[in-house]
Design a protein around this motif. Structure first.
Motif, mmCIF file in Angstrom:
data_model
loop_
_atom_site.group_PDB
_atom_site.id
_atom_site.type_symbol
_atom_site.label_atom_id
_atom_site.label_comp_id
_atom_site.label_asym_id
_atom_site.label_seq_id
_atom_site.Cartn_x
_atom_site.Cartn_y
_atom_site.Cartn_z
ATOM 1 N N THR A 145 0.850 -1.188 0.000
ATOM 2 C CA THR A 145 0.000 0.000 0.000
ATOM 3 C C THR A 145 0.886 1.238 0.000
ATOM 4 O O THR A 145 1.849 1.326 0.761
ATOM 5 C CB THR A 145 -0.912 0.027 1.238
ATOM 6 O OG1 THR A 145 -0.102 -0.036 2.401
ATOM 7 C CG2 THR A 145 -1.869 -1.144 1.223
ATOM 8 N N GLN A 146 0.543 2.151 -0.843
ATOM 9 C CA GLN A 146 1.272 3.413 -0.918
ATOM 10 C C GLN A 146 0.561 4.430 -0.024
ATOM 11 O O GLN A 146 -0.653 4.571 -0.100
ATOM 12 C CB GLN A 146 1.304 3.938 -2.369
ATOM 13 C CG GLN A 146 2.042 3.026 -3.320
ATOM 14 C CD GLN A 146 3.530 2.979 -3.003
ATOM 15 O OE1 GLN A 146 4.089 3.943 -2.521
ATOM 16 N NE2 GLN A 146 4.152 1.839 -3.265
ATOM 17 N N PRO A 147 1.294 5.092 0.834
ATOM 18 C CA PRO A 147 0.646 6.103 1.674
ATOM 19 C C PRO A 147 0.176 7.272 0.821
ATOM 20 O O PRO A 147 0.703 7.534 -0.247
ATOM 21 C CB PRO A 147 1.749 6.533 2.649
ATOM 22 C CG PRO A 147 3.019 6.195 1.956
ATOM 23 C CD PRO A 147 2.727 5.004 1.083
ATOM 24 N N GLU A 148 -0.844 7.929 1.333
ATOM 25 C CA GLU A 148 -1.378 9.095 0.633
ATOM 26 C C GLU A 148 -0.300 10.167 0.556
ATOM 27 O O GLU A 148 0.428 10.387 1.527
ATOM 28 C CB GLU A 148 -2.589 9.655 1.371
ATOM 29 C CG GLU A 148 -3.793 8.743 1.335
ATOM 30 C CD GLU A 148 -4.412 8.668 -0.039
ATOM 31 O OE1 GLU A 148 -4.385 9.697 -0.746
ATOM 32 O OE2 GLU A 148 -4.879 7.589 -0.410
ATOM 33 N N PRO A 149 -0.189 10.813 -0.572
ATOM 34 C CA PRO A 149 0.817 11.877 -0.635
ATOM 35 C C PRO A 149 0.449 13.005 0.323
ATOM 36 O O PRO A 149 -0.705 13.408 0.415
ATOM 37 C CB PRO A 149 0.768 12.339 -2.091
ATOM 38 C CG PRO A 149 -0.548 11.880 -2.597
ATOM 39 C CD PRO A 149 -0.917 10.657 -1.808
ATOM 40 N N ILE A 150 1.431 13.456 1.042
ATOM 41 C CA ILE A 150 1.209 14.524 2.017
ATOM 42 C C ILE A 150 1.138 15.844 1.277
ATOM 43 O O ILE A 150 2.009 16.182 0.474
ATOM 44 C CB ILE A 150 2.354 14.552 3.048
ATOM 45 C CG1 ILE A 150 2.371 13.235 3.818
ATOM 46 C CG2 ILE A 150 2.198 15.724 3.995
ATOM 47 C CD1 ILE A 150 3.549 13.123 4.751
ATOM 48 N N ALA A 151 0.048 16.548 1.540
ATOM 49 C CA ALA A 151 -0.111 17.843 0.897
ATOM 50 C C ALA A 151 0.935 18.794 1.463
ATOM 51 O O ALA A 151 1.156 18.856 2.668
ATOM 52 C CB ALA A 151 -1.507 18.396 1.144
#
Length: 155
Positions: free
Chosen positions: A63-69
């Motif tokens: 699973t790829q973590p959500e890109p941090i804004a």
């Protein structure tokens, strides 16, 4: 271990020494290469471990973590303005409390002055009205009688 506290010498004890037994080295065969078509993922994946065991299981995509804004950087000027505003509000609140204190102090002093005037005025009134009611230690002179007596004396 510890010697006995007896007069005779300690008895000889049999000591058994254990030496580790080494394992024979494991022959490692290289894992077979499984050809995979590009763009396809097998339903079941098999992995050959170095000791020869085969582990089979489902392939799980990590699973790829959500890109941090990206957070916008807060400028130092904005922080200083905000802190200045907080300080200004604190000073204004203090001034409001100070003016309230001054108003309350003024009202208190005014009430003390009025109370002193009432007490002093009452004391003066008591002195004036009590002087006409009784004769004091001084001499009262009736001017009209003295003038009449004088004119009669000359006459």
């Amino acid at each position: 271990m510890y010697p006995d506290h007896t007069p005779h010498p300690p008895a000889q004890r049999a000591v058994e020494v254990h030496h580790p037994t080494p394992y024979p080295p494991v022959t490692v065969s290289p894992a077979p290469v499984v050809p995979v078509q590009p763009g396809t993922v097998p339903a079941v994946a098999s992995i050959v471990l170095p000791d020869g065991r085969v582990v089979t299981g489902y392939a799980i995509n990590p699973t790829q973590p959500e890109p941090i804004a990206a957070k916008p950087a807060v400028s130092r000027t904005a922080v200083n303005v905000a802190l200045g505003g907080v300080g200004f509000l604190a000073v204004c609140g203090g001034l409001i409390l100070l003016t309230s204190f001054i108003a309350a102090l003024t009202a208190f002093i005014t009430q003390l002055i009025i109370l002193a005037a009432v007490i002093f005025g009452g004391w003066i009134a008591v002195q004036l009205f009590s002087a006409s009611g009784h004769q004091g230690p001084g001499t009262t002179v009736n001017i009209r009688k003295a003038v009449i007596k004088r004119s009669n004396f000359r006459g």
